[in-house]
Write a protein that holds these residues in place. Structure first.
Motif, PDB file in Angstrom:
ATOM      1  N   GLY A   1       0.809  -1.213   0.000  1.00  0.00           N
ATOM      2  CA  GLY A   1       0.000   0.000   0.000  1.00  0.00           C
ATOM      3  C   GLY A   1       0.840   1.261   0.000  1.00  0.00           C
ATOM      4  N   ALA A   2       1.924   1.265   0.793  1.00  0.00           N
ATOM      5  CA  ALA A   2       2.787   2.444   0.851  1.00  0.00           C
ATOM      6  C   ALA A   2       3.472   2.692  -0.489  1.00  0.00           C
ATOM      7  CB  ALA A   2       3.826   2.268   1.953  1.00  0.00           C
ATOM      8  N   LEU A   3       3.876   1.631  -1.177  1.00  0.00           N
ATOM      9  CA  LEU A   3       4.541   1.795  -2.472  1.00  0.00           C
ATOM     10  C   LEU A   3       3.582   2.362  -3.522  1.00  0.00           C
ATOM     11  CD1 LEU A   3       6.663  -1.486  -2.577  1.00  0.00           C
ATOM     12  CD2 LEU A   3       7.484   0.839  -2.198  1.00  0.00           C
ATOM     13  N   PHE A   4       2.358   1.885  -3.535  1.00  0.00           N
ATOM     14  CA  PHE A   4       1.397   2.433  -4.502  1.00  0.00           C
ATOM     15  C   PHE A   4       0.977   3.855  -4.144  1.00  0.00           C
ATOM     16  CE2 PHE A   4       0.603  -2.068  -5.760  1.00  0.00           C
ATOM     17  CZ  PHE A   4       0.832  -1.909  -7.116  1.00  0.00           C
ATOM     18  N   GLU A   5       1.117   4.233  -2.859  1.00  0.00           N
ATOM     19  CA  GLU A   5       0.809   5.607  -2.463  1.00  0.00           C
ATOM     20  C   GLU A   5       1.786   6.604  -3.077  1.00  0.00           C
ATOM     21  OE1 GLU A   5      -1.569   7.275  -0.616  1.00  0.00           O
ATOM     22  OE2 GLU A   5      -2.676   5.409  -0.931  1.00  0.00           O
ATOM     23  N   ALA A   6       2.949   6.115  -3.521  1.00  0.00           N
ATOM     24  CA  ALA A   6       3.909   7.011  -4.169  1.00  0.00           C
ATOM     25  C   ALA A   6       3.438   7.456  -5.544  1.00  0.00           C
ATOM     26  CB  ALA A   6       5.269   6.318  -4.285  1.00  0.00           C
TER      27      ALA A   6
ATOM     28  N   CYS B   1       3.690   6.179  -8.442  1.00  0.00           N
ATOM     29  CA  CYS B   1       4.621   5.964  -9.547  1.00  0.00           C
ATOM     30  C   CYS B   1       3.983   5.018 -10.558  1.00  0.00           C
ATOM     31  CB  CYS B   1       5.931   5.369  -9.040  1.00  0.00           C
ATOM     32  SG  CYS B   1       6.871   6.459  -7.953  1.00  0.00           S
ATOM     33  N   ASP B   2       4.237   5.279 -11.836  1.00  0.00           N
ATOM     34  CA  ASP B   2       3.734   4.360 -12.856  1.00  0.00           C
ATOM     35  C   ASP B   2       4.391   2.991 -12.711  1.00  0.00           C
ATOM     36  OD1 ASP B   2       2.338   6.575 -13.925  1.00  0.00           O
ATOM     37  OD2 ASP B   2       4.138   7.171 -15.037  1.00  0.00           O
ATOM     38  N   ALA B   3       5.676   2.995 -12.397  1.00  0.00           N
ATOM     39  CA  ALA B   3       6.431   1.760 -12.181  1.00  0.00           C
ATOM     40  C   ALA B   3       7.277   1.941 -10.936  1.00  0.00           C
ATOM     41  CB  ALA B   3       7.323   1.452 -13.379  1.00  0.00           C
ATOM     42  N   PHE B   4       7.335   0.906 -10.122  1.00  0.00           N
ATOM     43  CA  PHE B   4       8.203   0.962  -8.945  1.00  0.00           C
ATOM     44  C   PHE B   4       9.174  -0.209  -9.038  1.00  0.00           C
ATOM     45  CE2 PHE B   4       7.954   3.583  -5.024  1.00  0.00           C
ATOM     46  CZ  PHE B   4       9.196   3.241  -4.526  1.00  0.00           C
ATOM     47  N   MET B   5      10.458   0.117  -9.226  1.00  0.00           N
ATOM     48  CA  MET B   5      11.501  -0.878  -9.450  1.00  0.00           C
ATOM     49  C   MET B   5      12.242  -1.143  -8.145  1.00  0.00           C
ATOM     50  SD  MET B   5      12.978   0.569 -13.069  1.00  0.00           S
ATOM     51  CE  MET B   5      11.888   0.870 -14.470  1.00  0.00           C
ATOM     52  N   LEU B   6      12.157  -2.381  -7.668  1.00  0.00           N
ATOM     53  CA  LEU B   6      12.725  -2.747  -6.376  1.00  0.00           C
ATOM     54  C   LEU B   6      13.949  -3.644  -6.531  1.00  0.00           C
ATOM     55  CD1 LEU B   6       9.441  -3.577  -4.428  1.00  0.00           C
ATOM     56  CD2 LEU B   6      10.828  -1.509  -4.214  1.00  0.00           C
ATOM     57  N   GLY B   7      14.738  -3.697  -5.483  1.00  0.00           N
ATOM     58  CA  GLY B   7      15.868  -4.610  -5.392  1.00  0.00           C
ATOM     59  C   GLY B   7      15.960  -5.181  -3.993  1.00  0.00           C
ATOM     60  N   HIS B   8      16.823  -6.158  -3.810  1.00  0.00           N
ATOM     61  CA  HIS B   8      17.149  -6.783  -2.529  1.00  0.00           C
ATOM     62  C   HIS B   8      16.650  -8.221  -2.442  1.00  0.00           C
ATOM     63  CE1 HIS B   8      18.427  -7.247   1.550  1.00  0.00           C
ATOM     64  NE2 HIS B   8      17.211  -7.340   2.028  1.00  0.00           N
ATOM     65  N   ILE B   9      15.438  -8.502  -2.876  1.00  0.00           N
ATOM     66  CA  ILE B   9      14.914  -9.869  -2.858  1.00  0.00           C
ATOM     67  C   ILE B   9      15.324 -10.559  -4.154  1.00  0.00           C
ATOM     68  CG2 ILE B   9      12.852 -11.295  -2.733  1.00  0.00           C
ATOM     69  CD1 ILE B   9      13.557  -9.901  -0.133  1.00  0.00           C
TER      70      ILE B   9
ATOM     71  N   ALA C   1       5.863  -5.005 -16.969  1.00  0.00           N
ATOM     72  CA  ALA C   1       7.209  -5.530 -16.721  1.00  0.00           C
ATOM     73  C   ALA C   1       7.297  -6.953 -17.251  1.00  0.00           C
ATOM     74  CB  ALA C   1       7.534  -5.500 -15.232  1.00  0.00           C
ATOM     75  N   THR C   2       8.308  -7.217 -18.080  1.00  0.00           N
ATOM     76  CA  THR C   2       8.503  -8.537 -18.676  1.00  0.00           C
ATOM     77  C   THR C   2       9.897  -9.044 -18.326  1.00  0.00           C
ATOM     78  OG1 THR C   2       7.081  -7.903 -20.531  1.00  0.00           O
ATOM     79  CG2 THR C   2       8.468  -9.860 -20.817  1.00  0.00           C
TER      80      THR C   2
ATOM     81  N   GLU D   1      -4.431  -0.994 -10.777  1.00  0.00           N
ATOM     82  CA  GLU D   1      -4.940   0.041 -11.688  1.00  0.00           C
ATOM     83  C   GLU D   1      -3.935   0.379 -12.789  1.00  0.00           C
ATOM     84  OE1 GLU D   1      -5.885   3.290  -9.171  1.00  0.00           O
ATOM     85  OE2 GLU D   1      -7.656   2.321  -8.291  1.00  0.00           O
ATOM     86  N   GLY D   2      -3.263  -0.647 -13.294  1.00  0.00           N
ATOM     87  CA  GLY D   2      -2.318  -0.445 -14.384  1.00  0.00           C
ATOM     88  C   GLY D   2      -0.906  -0.144 -13.947  1.00  0.00           C
ATOM     89  N   ARG D   3      -0.720   0.284 -12.711  1.00  0.00           N
ATOM     90  CA  ARG D   3       0.621   0.559 -12.191  1.00  0.00           C
ATOM     91  C   ARG D   3       1.203  -0.712 -11.579  1.00  0.00           C
ATOM     92  NH1 ARG D   3       0.254   4.115  -7.969  1.00  0.00           N
ATOM     93  NH2 ARG D   3      -2.003   3.828  -7.762  1.00  0.00           N
ATOM     94  N   VAL D   4       2.523  -0.863 -11.634  1.00  0.00           N
ATOM     95  CA  VAL D   4       3.173  -2.124 -11.260  1.00  0.00           C
ATOM     96  C   VAL D   4       4.333  -1.863 -10.308  1.00  0.00           C
ATOM     97  CG1 VAL D   4       4.429  -4.149 -12.121  1.00  0.00           C
ATOM     98  CG2 VAL D   4       2.517  -3.212 -13.444  1.00  0.00           C
ATOM     99  N   VAL D   5       4.451  -2.733  -9.307  1.00  0.00           N
ATOM    100  CA  VAL D   5       5.609  -2.795  -8.404  1.00  0.00           C
ATOM    101  C   VAL D   5       6.261  -4.151  -8.627  1.00  0.00           C
ATOM    102  CG1 VAL D   5       6.375  -2.849  -6.001  1.00  0.00           C
ATOM    103  CG2 VAL D   5       4.538  -1.286  -6.695  1.00  0.00           C
ATOM    104  N   ALA D   6       7.591  -4.194  -8.814  1.00  0.00           N
ATOM    105  CA  ALA D   6       8.210  -5.480  -9.167  1.00  0.00           C
ATOM    106  C   ALA D   6       9.654  -5.577  -8.694  1.00  0.00           C
ATOM    107  CB  ALA D   6       8.152  -5.704 -10.678  1.00  0.00           C
ATOM    108  N   TYR D   7      10.019  -6.804  -8.343  1.00  0.00           N
ATOM    109  CA  TYR D   7      11.413  -7.210  -8.146  1.00  0.00           C
ATOM    110  C   TYR D   7      11.857  -7.979  -9.393  1.00  0.00           C
ATOM    111  CZ  TYR D   7      11.236  -6.552  -2.993  1.00  0.00           C
ATOM    112  OH  TYR D   7      11.144  -6.049  -1.717  1.00  0.00           O
TER     113      TYR D   7
END
Length: 485
Positions: free
Chosen positions: A227-232, A234-242, A286-287, A251-257
């Motif tokens: 929820g906090a990440l989508f509150e930003a 951002c159209d795309a949220f690019m994560l690292g660490h995992i 994201a593909t 709603e069309g926006r994506v968060v991904a590792y």
């Protein structure tokens, strides 16, 4: 510069873990990903943390190999590198990469802020987010950005602990980051209203994500919630660490590792690769593009290894990384021939043997640990050893219910009842004396030697009872005397 509404093609790499031990795997996989991203005509590259596995000296071949790959990438597209975990990337490690940009710059994001990409150049915010004055100046001087990044590198929890207190530091991280992402969301919505793409980049753990071994990460001390990440916003949220690739959509926006670029540990599940993002205002896709990561074969035995089964697996394990685990009792540990197992997998890239030896457990009183009370334990011990339990249980009850003085008094009373009387009469047994007298009468004694009067006196004295011998009983002290002598 991209046209309004046109999608941005971004290459997203993470967790490269360059190091002497991982150099072959990391460079093979990242090299493939770099060349594929260039061939696919990606327009920006993002490395979301943990480019190195630990501190690297300047002369280390692993650092040189990583620098060459980043330089190769920057010859074709802008690159943004995010500060990862401090144990993997000590602060200052990424500063070198600012100097190796080729046709395009390499931007290092080592603080929480926003940065705009305009015409191949990066323009960072002065503070944590773009102010209205900065946005107006950017639009006036450089025009509409191609994309605006919201950068959240690894948070230094030591600094936060000093500010919020050690007890609250773990949970305070998530709360502070959630507040920041909400504030950044207001700015990102302004950019999106003008047709600008927005991308978040961070390095941390999302509550509820899964590790590369399939373990859910659930707790209050993780950096982010979905929820906090989508509150930003951002159209795309690019994560690292995992290290496991996974994504969430709303709603069309994506968060991904993207997961790690290669396979660095045994037991990792899922494919390895990098992500190609198609990002447009309000929408992202994201593909995953798979990299030639090494294959790991994990074999577990509940007992000694089955050599026939190992030989069957080894036929298809050439150039693979093999781990064999088994569990045996201590007395059977010598039955496993390690050299034979290594010989079977001679064609494999690596063979790792892990034995779990169960120690022999010898129970002197089986079942005693399951007894609930001490009296039950004593009874169980007596049952197994063939001992009468009643005296022991009586003494145990005495120890549990009486004090020391009462126990001593009870012991003394018991001794008084069973002791031999200290005063007794000692009588002459006539049956023993008469044969002696008869023997004396048979002897031919010299009259001068023994007078008749003396003989008569002796006989009379033997016939008379002996007076009783009385012995006074001395009082006994239970603290100092030996009561059991």
């Amino acid at each position: 510069m991209l046209n309004d509404g046109e999608s941005l093609l971004a290459a997203h790499f993470s967790d490269l873990h360059y190091s002497p031990g991982h150099l072959a795997e990391a460079d093979r996989c990242f090299g493939f990903a770099v060349e594929d991203a260039i061939a696919s005509r990606c327009q920006v590259a993002v490395v979301s943390g943990d480019s190195t596995d630990h501190r690297l000296d300047a002369h280390t071949p692993a650092l040189s190999a990583l620098a060459r790959r980043i330089h190769q990438l920057s010859a074709h597209l802008p690159v943004i590198m995010l500060q990862g975990t401090f144990s993997h990337e000590p602060p200052g490690t990424l500063d070198l990469f600012r100097l190796i940009g080729a046709s395009y710059p390499v931007y290092v994001a080592d603080r929480i802020h926003q940065v705009a990409l305009v015409g191949g150049a990066f323009f960072p915010s002065d503070g944590a987010i773009f102010s209205q004055v900065e946005m107006d100046r950017l639009l006036t001087q450089h025009g509409l950005p191609d994309v605006v990044f919201t950068c959240v590198p690894t948070v230094n929890k030591a600094v936060l602990a000093a500010a919020a207190g050690v007890a609250n530091a773990a949970t305070a991280v998530g709360n502070h980051l959630a507040d920041y992402l909400a504030a950044a969301g207001a700015v990102n919505r302004q950019w999106r209203s003008q047709g600008v793409r927005t991308i978040g980049v961070s390095h941390g753990t999302v509550n509820g994500c899964q590790t590369e071994h399939g373990v859910p990460m659930a707790g209050l001390d993780h950096e982010f919630t979905i929820g906090a990440l989508f509150e930003a916003s951002c159209d795309a949220f690019m994560l690292g660490h995992i290290h496991r690739a996974q994504q969430w959509e709303r709603e069309g926006r994506v968060v991904a590792y993207p997961g790690s670029i290669g396979r660095f540990h045994y037991g990792e599940i899922g494919a390895k690769g990098y992500l190609q993002w198609q990002v447009s205002p309000g929408e992202a896709v994201a593909t995953q593009v798979k990299t030639p990561a090494s294959e790991a074969v994990c074999i577990d035995f509940d007992g000694p290894p089955d050599m026939a089964k190992l030989a069957e697996i080894a036929a298809d394990a050439a150039h693979k990384y093999v781990r064999v685990r088994w569990t045996v009792n201590e007395e059977h540990r010598q039955l496993v021939d390690r050299e034979a197992i290594e010989a079977v997998f001679a064609a494999s890239a690596e063979v790792k043997l892990e034995a779990r030896v169960l120690p022999a457990v010898r129970s002197r009183a089986e079942g005693i640990s399951r007894a609930a009370t001490l009296s039950e334990k004593v009874g169980r011990w007596c049952e197994l050893t063939g001992v009468d339990a009643n005296p022991l249980l009586d003494n145990l009850s005495m120890l549990e219910n009486l004090d020391a003085q009462a126990i001593a008094d009870q012991v003394l009373a018991g001794l008084a009842e069973t002791s031999i009387p200290v005063t007794q009469e000692v009588r002459v047994v006539e049956a023993a004396a008469l044969p002696f007298i008869a023997k004396l009468s048979e002897l031919d004694l010299d009259e001068t030697a023994v007078a008749p009067e003396a003989t008569s006196a002796l006989l009379e004295s033997l016939a008379e009872p002996v007076a009783p011998i009385a012995t006074a009983a001395a009082p006994m002290n239970w603290l100092t005397d030996d009561l059991f002598a």
